[in-house]
Design a protein around this motif. Structure first.
Motif: not given
Length: 76
Positions: A60-66
């Protein structure tokens, strides 16, 4: 402990805690397989943009903020 966003490519880490504990965030992370005690591998972290994670056999890909809100510890 350090934020998941600072983990390098190929490293395996254990999720320890979440910085901002909100019901919506917690439910979203749980739904994608990220919860306390879970072991994840950072497949790609280019230093900007999203991180690619391997959770069990899923990527999965998650945003840097998360990723900055997910506290982890490195495995030996």
């Amino acid at each position: 402990m350090l934020p998941l966003a600072l983990v390098k490519d190929g490293e395996k880490v254990e999720i320890i805690d979440f910085v901002k504990k909100g019901r919506a965030l917690f439910c979203h992370l749980r739904d994608i397989g990220l919860f306390t005690g879970k072991i994840v591998e950072v497949v790609s972290n280019q230093g900007r943009g999203p991180l690619l994670l391997k959770i069990d056999e899923t990527r999965i890909a998650i945003g840097r903020g998360m990723a900055m809100k997910i506290m982890v510890r490195r495995l030996q």
